[in-house]
Structures are given as C-alpha cells and as structure tokens.
Design a protein around this motif. Structure first.
Motif, PDB file in Angstrom:
ATOM      1  N   UNK A 155       0.861  -1.188   0.000  1.00  0.00           N
ATOM      2  CA  UNK A 155       0.000   0.000   0.000  1.00  0.00           C
ATOM      3  C   UNK A 155       0.902   1.243   0.000  1.00  0.00           C
ATOM      4  N   UNK A 156       2.004   1.164   0.772  1.00  0.00           N
ATOM      5  CA  UNK A 156       2.980   2.258   0.798  1.00  0.00           C
ATOM      6  C   UNK A 156       3.568   2.462  -0.598  1.00  0.00           C
ATOM      7  N   UNK A 157       3.800   1.359  -1.277  1.00  0.00           N
ATOM      8  CA  UNK A 157       4.350   1.450  -2.641  1.00  0.00           C
ATOM      9  C   UNK A 157       3.354   2.158  -3.567  1.00  0.00           C
ATOM     10  N   UNK A 158       2.064   1.826  -3.416  1.00  0.00           N
ATOM     11  CA  UNK A 158       1.008   2.519  -4.174  1.00  0.00           C
ATOM     12  C   UNK A 158       1.100   4.022  -3.949  1.00  0.00           C
ATOM     13  N   UNK A 159       1.159   4.399  -2.673  1.00  0.00           N
ATOM     14  CA  UNK A 159       1.126   5.825  -2.341  1.00  0.00           C
ATOM     15  C   UNK A 159       2.374   6.512  -2.876  1.00  0.00           C
ATOM     16  N   UNK A 160       3.529   5.875  -2.681  1.00  0.00           N
ATOM     17  CA  UNK A 160       4.773   6.472  -3.157  1.00  0.00           C
ATOM     18  C   UNK A 160       4.803   6.524  -4.685  1.00  0.00           C
ATOM     19  N   UNK A 161       4.227   5.529  -5.344  1.00  0.00           N
ATOM     20  CA  UNK A 161       4.276   5.494  -6.808  1.00  0.00           C
ATOM     21  C   UNK A 161       3.291   6.460  -7.465  1.00  0.00           C
ATOM     22  N   UNK A 162       2.105   6.587  -6.878  1.00  0.00           N
ATOM     23  CA  UNK A 162       1.060   7.336  -7.574  1.00  0.00           C
ATOM     24  C   UNK A 162       0.712   8.686  -6.938  1.00  0.00           C
ATOM     25  N   UNK A 163       0.845   8.793  -5.629  1.00  0.00           N
ATOM     26  CA  UNK A 163       0.265   9.972  -4.963  1.00  0.00           C
ATOM     27  C   UNK A 163       1.270  10.782  -4.155  1.00  0.00           C
ATOM     28  N   UNK A 164       2.537  10.614  -4.432  1.00  0.00           N
ATOM     29  CA  UNK A 164       3.557  11.281  -3.627  1.00  0.00           C
ATOM     30  C   UNK A 164       3.320  12.795  -3.595  1.00  0.00           C
ATOM     31  N   UNK A 165       3.137  13.375  -4.784  1.00  0.00           N
ATOM     32  CA  UNK A 165       2.970  14.836  -4.842  1.00  0.00           C
ATOM     33  C   UNK A 165       1.701  15.276  -4.125  1.00  0.00           C
ATOM     34  N   UNK A 166       0.642  14.539  -4.359  1.00  0.00           N
ATOM     35  CA  UNK A 166      -0.636  14.923  -3.762  1.00  0.00           C
ATOM     36  C   UNK A 166      -0.588  14.843  -2.243  1.00  0.00           C
TER      37      UNK A 166
END
Lengths: 1002, 199
Positions: free
Chosen positions: B69-80
């Motif tokens: 899930x952390x990978x999802x967030x880091x991959x797709x939503x880091x800026x947001x």
C-alpha cells in the motif's frame, strides 16, 4: 514440473540486520521434542524467486523496494543455480507447483507497479539455517526428519537440504481432451472398478441409475458427466443419509417408528413447519437461513463443517472453511458481520486435562486450524465473536472444524429470479486443481492413503480475494445488477451452476474461465473447488455495468454462458460438448438410500458401584477436608472443557466493524467467559441487537445422543437468553458430525439425536433454519484400527436482543447484590468434567473398583422441560432491568459458574447453599457444586429489585444463594452448617487462565 | 461546514467503514475512496481537509504489513500527499494504515524510499493479539491528542504535530458501555475534526 535450471530465475534471500538474527524458539523446542537435542538455534529467512528477463538494476530495485526493509533487513540476490553455502546446515522449503501462493501473485503485480515489466512469475520460500551445540552437526537423516516432522507440511510443501529450485507451473501444457466411458454397456464388476478408479463414492444402486440413464440415451458418458453426477450425488451435496429410508430395529421403547423415511423431513424440517414462526424468511432453501430483524433489515446465519480438509491440511482446511461459510452469507446477498467457530481436537493422553504435554502431531493440527481461522476472519475484517474449543481422544485424527457466519442485509435484497437469457458470470479467484473431488472425498472414510491422494486437491485460501469479492457483491446488490447469486463451494462450478440452472437449464462454455495454470482437463475446470468464487446471474442489460465494477476493483470475472430454458445442462469446452444432461435426472435421479438403525447393547446399572462411589468420596472428604473441594475446583477450572483458552481466542479480532457489544470475554478487564456474543451493526437504527451462541458437548454425546442433543439445544438457547436474547425470537442451526452411517449403531444414535432435536425445537419454540451433516468421521490407522468420533451435534443459535443497552454480561457487577440460582437444577455427575477428574484420581487408589468406579458413567444431564418457561421469565426480568449479571451453568457445574462470574467481575462472593437443604454427605456436596445440568443459570439481581425479580420468576424455581463481594475478595462458600470454604480470587483466576494449555501457535 | 475526510481504500483494507462511522460521529463528512479511482482522479485530494489511512491487511500483508500500500502511495500519490501535508491538513494512520504511512516515507523523519530511518516491526510475541488496553496520553502539541486528560482505552504509538499514527483502534471505541469500551476513542476524532473545521 520444476523448470530447467538456469532460465532467468533469480533468488532473493532476506537476512535480518540485527546481529545473529532471531532464532525461532518454537522450532528449536520442537526439534528437541523429536530427539534432536543438539539443535540450539534455527534462523528463519524469507526467500523470493522471480523469473523473467530482468536487468541488474531492476533486481536491485526489487530487492530494495519490495523484498527488504532498510531498517530491519538486508537482501542478497543471485541467479539460479545457486551454489550450496559451505559450512552451514540449512533446509529450504517451497510450495508444490500449483499450490496457491498469494504473495507470489502480489510480487508480480507490485513489480510492474515499480516499472519492472520483465517479471513473468514469482514464488516464495523459507530458508532455515540450523546451528548445533558444541560444533556438532546433523546427519542428513536428521535434517530430513527435522524437515518432515517440524518444518514442512508435505501435502502442500516440499523441501531440499541445501538450495531449493522453485516450482513454476508449465504454461505450455497441451489442452487435454475429454475421456469417455462406455458406462451404458458396463456390468456390475466394471461399474465397481470405475467407481473405485474415479474415487466417486457411489453405491451400486446409484451406479445402476447412472448406467440406466446413459442406456436410455444410448451413449457413453464423458468423464465430466460422470464426475458431475458423482459430485451432485455425494453425501456432502445431497445429504443422502439424512434423506435415506431407515429400518429401525428395537427403537419402540424410545419412541422411534419401525421405518423413518427421511430424517431431515421427519425430525428437522417438520419442527420448523410445526413452529411456523412468521419471522423466518427462508429456511433450508438458500445458502443460509434468513430471518426478519427490524423494519429495515433481515439477518442470515449459516454454520457448516470443514473436517476432512482440516485433517489433511489444518491451516488450509480451517482457512477455507471460514472462507466458505462467509461465501454462504454472500450467497444470500448479505454483509457478513460475525464469524463463530467450534473446534474439536484430539487428546494424546485422556487424563491430560490441562493439555500440558500435547504431541507435535496434535499441536500441528490445533495450531494450524486456529491459525487458519484467525487468518481468514481477521483479514476479511469480520470479527470472530464466539465459539468453542473441545477435546476428546477420538478427535485425534478426525478434528472437527465447525465454521459459522452471520450476515445482515436490507429487507428483501436477495433475489432468486434468474430468467431465460440471463448471463452466468463467475467472479473472484482463479481456477486450479484445488479441492478436485473434494465433495466426494469428504464423503469417505480416511486412511493413510488419503493423505497421499489429497496432493493437489488441498484448498488454500486467499482472504484478500474474497474481501474484494465481498465489496463487489454488496455494491452490485445495492445497484440491483444481479437476478440470482450462489457461492462456489464443494463441487465447484458443477455444483453452483448445476443448482442455479436446475430448473431452466443452461448453455455453458468453460474455455474462458481464468486458470491458475495451464493443463487442466475440462472436467477439472468444472469440478475444481478453487476458493473465493461466486456465481451470479446477470440480466444482459446490466452486464456492461457489472463488468466495469469488477474491473475498477481488480476482481476477475468471466461470462460463462446463459440460462437456456431447455431443462438440460449443456457444457462446452472450446465448442466441444463435454456435458449434456437432463437437469431433473441430475438433481432428482438418485435412488433413495436404505439404511438400518439398531441400538448398541446397553450396560446394566451397577448399584454396587454407586455405593462404592459414595463411600470413596466420603472417605476422601474426611481425610483431605476442605483441600478436597479446593483441588476439585482448581482442577475443573484448569480442565480443557472449562479453561479460558485465551491463547487461541485472543488471536481472533473480536472488534473489527465496531459492532461488538458482548464479545468472547466478559468484564472490564475481559478476564471471564461470555455466554454468547451480542452485536449492534452500524447500519441498524432500531436499537436491536443480534445474539450468537453455541451448544456442544462431546462428553454428553458419548454418554447418550438423545440427552446430548437436548442439552446442546438447551445450552445454545440458554447462552443466548443469558445475554439478553428474546426466547421467542431464537432460530437454530444443526450440524451433525457422525461416524459411518452404514454402521446401524451410528444410525441409531443419529436418529435419537434427531428425535431430541425435534422435541427441543418444539418446546423452546426455536425453529431450525439451516443445517449440515458430516459423516464418515472415522479413521483407519496403519494398524487397521477403526476410530470414530463421539456423536457430535452442534446447535448454533441466532437471536434478537430487543435493546442492546439491556444486553447482560456474566461479570459480577456490584457488592451486596443478591445471587440467585434459577431453573430446574438437576445436577448429575455422569459425563461431567468433575467426574473425569474423579475417575482419574481414584482409579489408581482402588484396584477393586477400577472397572466399576466410573463417576463418568450414565446418560449425562437430562432434558429440562421447564427451561422454556424459565427463559421467558428471565427475559422479562432483563427487559425490566432487574438483572445485573447472568451466567449459565454448564461444564463444571454451579460452583464453576459462580467462580467464572467472580473472575469476570474481579470480585468475591459469599455463597451459602443452606437453602438447597443438602444431606451433608460428600456425594451431595460434589453433586451440587460440580454436577452438570440443563435449564439453570446463576443471576445477580440489582439491589432494591429482588421483590420484582421474584414476582417475575413466578412459578419457576428460584433460590437465593448469596451475595456479590467486594473487589478482589475471596469466593466464600458454605455448603451445609459445618463446611466453610474460601477460595482466593487469584488462585481461581490463575487456574482458569493457566498458560500451560497453550500450544505454540506459529 | 463539516470538514471532508478522505479515507483511502485498497484491497484488504477492512476498517474503512469503522473509521468512517467514528468520523461521522465526530462531526466530519467522510468519504471512502478506492486508490484505483484516485489514480485517475488525483485532483480529488484537494477536495478534502483530512486524510485517513485506515487499518486492515492491505494487499493481504504480502511482503510485510503496509508495504505494498505504501508502494502505491509512493508510486502514484507522492505529490498529492506531500501537498496535503504542506497545506497543514491533519493526517491519521491507524494500524496497517500507520505502517503504510511509515513505510511510504512520507512521515516527518522518514524520507521517501530507501533512505528510510524508521519502520515498524512485529510486537514482542510476533503475533496478532486482540486485547483492550488503557493508555494515558503524554502532554503533547499533537492536534489529535491535545487536551485529552482522561485515559483513552488504546495505546498511542506515535503522535507528533498534525500526524497521528497508532496501532490500536480508537474507531472501535466510540460507544460507551460495550464490551470493555467506554467511548473514549471518539475524543481523538473530535480533536482532529475540530482542527480541520477551522482550516
């Protein structure tokens, strides 16, 4: 089919950064238990294998981002073949090819997310590095023993001493054609041979019916058709024992007719029909029973068994047992809100009541089953709120795993309105060889060969997939996208699609069903019991929206055909017809089974033994004094039937969904046992709650199956009422686990049990809404001895609490509140916990009495026919807020119930039994304190409410036996004028929670 | 106006509804949104005043709790998520969600990716345990715990600034008088909602 070595397979080994890493104490202890005393440390590390064209930089990325945690672990990566590491002894473990490995699937997905697109496949493994004392080492034979006895379950795993090569399925396997049998031309001998070869568990009459069908159609039978018939007609799916015609010999005295035609109709459904409760929405029709709840909602409940799979692979069996019963609730379009499980394990030594020295084999089953229940329920986010763990020596190779699930749904949201032309979708997990022939296998007696044959058919769960499926089903239900739904359980698509199309018929094409790996024969795709699948009927106009929802939530789906209206089920594989059967033959063509029931020869009552028992107790009491009673209470609280069993229960999430009003433990510190679970689901606005409880006792079952069934029924209802359930709104589910039905004595105990079920349902006014049965729970060991389980009937109850704020718990609440004993208190020592302890402690003392001195002998507690009336009075008292706490009297008797209320409330109590007018004999004292009974409870009445309470009790028996004490004070007890006892709260709490019962849950 | 709370959902998250109920009760307007939907509508983040990563077993705990899930967030939503944090909005991670927050490297003290300086690991007994616990909160400036003097029935593992990360489930202690609960878990949510309401 391991791949050839050196084909782009990379191995990542993960090591802990902490110097030396952490050794597994459980593995070292178990190694020592199998005689490998020199083993002093075993370091476990994870291994991951990936296959594909992967650049070195990408391997580094995978190692750093996916496989290791920079704070805790480091990784190393190398390409296969790996060289053996010199100077270290280690065993590597991996799964057999085709066994579900959900972590491997996530690796492939996550690697793509990281931009590493070359990863084609992944696998996981474990590496165990072994250190011995004083520079010693293990021989290869010893390493193999360690692997086979401690580290590996050979049914699903394989190992290597040294580096292991991962197994990836061979994706280039050719398409397998159907086989055809000339069954229409076979004689009896050939039919028998076919039956044996296909492991189809059909009787000769049934084989004749199959042959005659194909004779009439004048054609051979395909393998898929044969397998489908065997599955549809299996005990597991069609319940042929419960529907059999039974000739009863010698049952007149006990009120049994000479012929019973269909137990299910005669005793179970007939009770439901006679009660005709208006709040039963669906009984014995759908995947689960459905009940009216409030203005807005209905509730549903189902309990079933998963015994045979759990015997072979305890973790996977229990895991998929929970997964399966959750799908039954999804199969009635409801949201699963609670799991309940009742587990039965063997005893290595029948006198080891506190289970201090369980064998590895027993622990393996127990830890695996408990771990499997924990894994599925917790990961699904469904609280495991209630259940039980029971022990009996005959559950040794036949563990019982009863799994239940309750659900809630908006009123009228479960459609069964499939129509011609509706599409048939299968969604969820991919299909593999999992559970092939599971339905027929679970209808057989097991022997050692069973374990070898099970191989690829073991079911492993993937709760993550079922969680996604659950979310999809609930949202498609609310959007009204499907016209019918059913779960894919035993028998796989064959059973689910077969049942769904049983009226209309269907046209099916299975070549597009998503597979875990290539190489499945078409009949295997059709019969596979791969988990986490549901079958839905989708009207064509809704198909696009349904598909979009599945895709948005990463749920696999496949449109496999439609309802045809022809009354025949036609299944194709790449266009070739593999099944073309008349639905009516499939579902109604089975000949009725003929069985015989005959009672076992009864033992004569031995009056001499009765005298001797009394004399022995008197003598013990005189010589030991108060210590005698103290030891007995401590022994009972430590006994496996009574003990808290926190080591297992705390592994289950009881709180998720935030609806648990009463959970498995009672009291502020959660130290005492609860009678039942009470739930207040978030969507309920009426203030009503749901109660779930169970009644089960293998000791009683062994003593007398009629009394035992009455007791189980009473206990389930009593537990529910103790927590505030309205006795007029309790429904029950039966689960019969028995031995071989072809044994007339087994059939007799089954009939007696069913007879009691009917009578109990009628007097309690609690209808059956669903039920299950599991036969052939017998095991033939390598010496040829046949071991059957005791008659094991589980009654599970679901009820309604009119106002959750009035739910009652078992913890004593306030000093000076009065304690009452209510109900038809008829304690017996027969089949009681205390009797087992007495038998064990006196058997050596009296050589003469060894055979005769049987405190456990007899027929167990008798039915309480006044109980229903008591429960109604008690419920009124609860509704009028007169009662502060309440606990039922069951295992361990009256004193145990009081002790548990003290433990839960962390309070003492002062009890006097003078009003019971005991004779003063030791026998009477033991009987009253520890004897077991039906229809009785202990109640704490609020101050100032005693008069109202007594009035509410009316003609029900109701005796004041004492008062609640202050916090952390003793439990004082006056039996008659002379005998004064005092138990420290600490001592009874310690006994109840004693840790030694714990296994080493992995 | 009620502050809008974004509750992230992914495969295996199972306390999304529980925390939604707690936030509603505390006066927020919660929305459970699946990461797949967010991937195509990243601008949704800016519509919310609170971000909650709930508990459960995201991706079945494959490769470690919260890891994927952390990978999802880091991959797709880091800026947001960074923008969310920079604009001073409160963030809460519970149990698996807390582990996700830590492993995504987005918490203060952790940098995204491999240079991470903190992580969460197994409890001492290396196993799941369901148990009620009481905890007195240390005096802190954390907006979630500020001013709570009574004992909250659940331990807080991490509390600093506008972030709250904790392993137990205050969202399952929002009604008094149940199964060992006293409703004190709601206090944390009320604090967070009060703070978000004045943003």
């Amino acid at each position: 089919m391991p791949m050839e070595i050196g084909q782009n397979i990379f191995r990542f080994t993960i090591k802990e950064l902490q110097p030396g890493g952490k050794s597994s104490a459980v593995i070292v202890r178990n190694a020592q238990r199998i005689g490998l005393d020199k083993v002093c440390a075993v370091h476990e590390s994870d291994m991951y294998f990936v296959r594909g064209n992967i650049a070195p930089g990408e391997l580094d990325l995978l190692g750093r981002f996916l496989f290791s945690d920079p704070v805790l672990t480091a990784f190393s990566v190398e390409e296969l073949p790996c060289k053996a590491e010199p100077g270290v002894q280690y065993i590597e473990v991996g799964y057999h090819v085709g066994v579900t490995d959900s972590v491997a699937e996530e690796i492939v997905r996550a690697a793509r997310e990281l931009g590493v697109t070359g990863v084609e496949a992944a696998a996981t493994g474990k590496r165990y590095a072994i250190l011995c004392r004083d520079g010693m080492s293990l021989q290869n034979e010893e390493l193999a023993r360690l692997a086979e006895k401690v580290l590996v379950n050979p049914v699903v795993q394989r190992y290597a001493i040294g580096p292991i090569t991962p197994a990836f399925p061979d994706e280039s396997a050719p398409r397998i054609p159907s086989e055809f049998f000339n069954i229409h031309e076979m004689n009896d001998e050939e039919l028998s041979a076919l039956n044996l070869r296909q492991r189809s568990a059909l009787s000769m009459e049934e084989l004749h019916a199959v042959r005659d069908y194909f004779r009439a159609e004048n054609r051979p039978c395909s393998d898929a058709e044969y397998e489908m018939i065997a599955q549809t007609w299996s005990e597991h799916c069609i319940h042929k024992t419960f529907k059999a015609k039974i000739r009863v010999e010698g049952g007149e005295e006990e009120g049994l007719p000479p012929v019973v035609d269909n137990i299910l109709l005669s005793y179970i459904k007939s009770a439901t029909d006679a009660i005709s409760a208006p709040w039963v929405v669906s009984a014995f029709k759908d995947n689960a029973g459905i009940l009216a709840f409030d203005e807005e909602h209905e509730i549903s409940f189902k309990v079933e068994t998963h015994n045979h799979p759990s015997a072979i692979e305890p973790f996977g069996g229990a895991n998929t047992g929970v997964g399966g019963v959750i799908r039954d609730i999804l199969g009635v379009s409801a949201k699963p809100i609670a799991v309940t499980d009742v587990l039965c394990f063997g005893l290595d030594d029948r006198k080891d009541f506190s289970l201090e020295n369980q064998s590895l084999q027993t622990l393996h089953i127990q830890d695996g089953v408990i771990g499997g229940v924990q894994d599925y329920g917790n990961k699904m986010g469904i609280p495991t709120v209630n259940g039980g763990i029971h022990y009996h020596e005959h559950y040794m190779s036949n563990p019982l795993v009863y799994c239940g699930c309750a659900g809630i749904a908006p009123k009228g949201s479960h459609p069964s309105a499939q129509k011609i032309g509706d599409r048939i979708f299968v969604i969820g997990g991919k299909t593999g060889r999992d559970g092939i022939r599971g339905a027929t296998f679970s209808s057989m007696t097991m022997n050692n060969a069973t374990f070898e044959h099970a191989g690829s058919s073991v079911q492993i769960g993937a709760p993550l997939v079922e969680k996604k499926v659950t979310e999809i089903i609930l949202s498609t239900r609310d959007k009204k996208l499907y016209s019918a739904i059913t779960d894919c359980g035993a028998g796989g698509l064959s059973s689910a699609v077969g049942e769904m199309t049983s009226d209309l018929g269907g046209e099916i094409e299975i070549s597009k069903v998503p597979l875990k790996y290539a190489g499945l024969a078409p009949w295997e795709i059709w019969l596979s019991e791969a988990q986490e699948r549901m079958v839905l009927a989708i009207p064509t106009e809704n198909a696009a929206e349904f598909i979009a929802l599945c895709e948005a939530n990463d749920v696999e789906y496949c449109d496999i055909g439609y309802f045809s209206g022809t009354g025949r089920l036609v299944v194709r594989y790449f266009g070739d017809v593999i099944i073309d059967l008349e639905c009516s033959f499939l579902h109604k063509g089975i000949p009725q089974r003929q069985l015989i029931a005959r009672p076992a020869i009864r033992k004569a009552v031995n009056n001499e033994a009765a005298m001797l028992k009394k004399a022995i107790l008197e003598q013990a009491c005189r010589s030991e004094g108060n210590i005698f009673f103290e030891n007995l209470l401590i022994g009972v609280l430590r006994h496996h039937a009574v003990h808290a069993k926190e080591h297992a229960i705390r592994l289950y999430d009881h709180e998720v969904q935030g609806a648990t009003v009463v959970g498995p433990f009672a009291g502020y510190s959660q130290t005492g046992p609860s009678d039942a679970a009470v739930l207040a689901p978030a969507e309920v606005k009426s203030g009503q709650g749901i109660v779930i409880s169970n009644g089960f006792n293998p000791r009683y079952g062994e003593a007398d199956s009629y009394n035992a069934a009455f007791s189980a029924f009473d206990e389930a209802v009593r537990n529910a009422v103790a927590c505030g359930a309205d006795p007029e709104r309790i429904a029950v589910i039966d689960n019969f686990c028995w031995g071989d039905p072809k044994n007339p004595e087994n059939m007799y105990t089954l009939l007696r049990s069913a007879q009691a079920c009917r009578e109990a349902a009628l007097i309690h006014h609690s209808p059956f809404v669903s039920g299950k049965d599991s036969f052939n729970n017998e095991f033939i060991d390598e010496k040829g001895n046949r071991r059957a389980i005791p008659p094991s009937l589980l009654i599970s109850a679901i009820g309604l609490v009119p106002d959750v704020h009035k739910a009652v718990t078992a913890d004593f609440k306030e000093a000076e509140n009065s304690i009452y004993l209510v109900g038809e208190f008829c304690p017996v020592l027969s089949a009681s916990v205390a009797a087992q302890l007495l038998d064990a402690s006196f058997s050596e003392q009296t050589a003469v009495g060894k055979a005769k001195l049987d405190f456990s002998g007899g027929t167990g507690p008798l039915p309480s026919r006044k109980a229903p009336q008591l429960y109604r009075a008690l419920h009124r008292a609860m509704q009028n807020s007169l009662i502060a706490s309440c606990h039922d009297i069951s295992d361990g008797g009256l004193l145990t119930a009081i002790a548990e209320m003290c433990i839960a409330g962390e309070r003492g109590a002062s009890i006097s039994l003078e009003k019971l007018k005991l004779s003063g004999s030791a026998w009477d004292a033991v009987l009253t304190l520890f004897g077991e009974t039906n229809g009785s409870l202990v109640v704490e009445v609020k101050q100032g409410k005693e008069e109202d309470f007594i009035k509410e009790m009316g003609s029900n028996e109701c005796v004041k036996i004492g008062a609640v004490g202050e916090s952390n004070k003793n439990l004082d007890l006056k039996i008659t004028g002379q005998t004064l006892l005092s138990f420290s709260l600490g001592a009874i709490k310690t006994a109840f929670h004693v840790q030694s019962i714990a296994g080493g849950v992995r | 106006m009620k502050p809008r709370a974004l509750i992230l959902h992914a495969a295996g998250i199972n306390r999304d509804n529980d925390v939604s109920q707690a936030l509603s009760l505390a006066g927020a307007d919660p929305h459970i949104v699946h990461v797949n939907q967010l991937k195509t509508e990243k601008k949704l983040f800016s519509n919310f005043q609170m971000l909650i990563i709930p508990g459960g077993f995201s991706y079945g705990d494959a490769l470690g709790a919260g890891k994927l899930f952390a990978l999802d967030i880091a991959s797709y939503f880091k800026e947001e998520v960074n923008a969310f944090i920079e604009s001073g909005k409160p963030v809460m991670g519970i149990c698996n969600g807390f582990q996700t927050l830590v492993k995504s490297g987005l918490l203060p003290g952790g940098e995204s990716g491999i240079q991470k300086s903190c992580t969460l690991t197994h409890n001492e007994r290396k196993r799941f345990e369901c148990r009620w616990v009481s905890l007195s909160l240390p005096k802190s400036s954390c907006i979630w715990t500020k001013g709570i003097v009574r004992i909250v029935r659940c331990p807080v593992a991490h509390g600093e600034g506008r972030f709250l990360g904790l392993m137990p489930h205050p969202e399952n202690n929002i009604f008094p008088g149940r199964n060992g609960s006293d409703g004190s878990g709601l206090l944390l949510f009320e604090n967070g909602v009060r703070y978000a309401a004045q943003l």
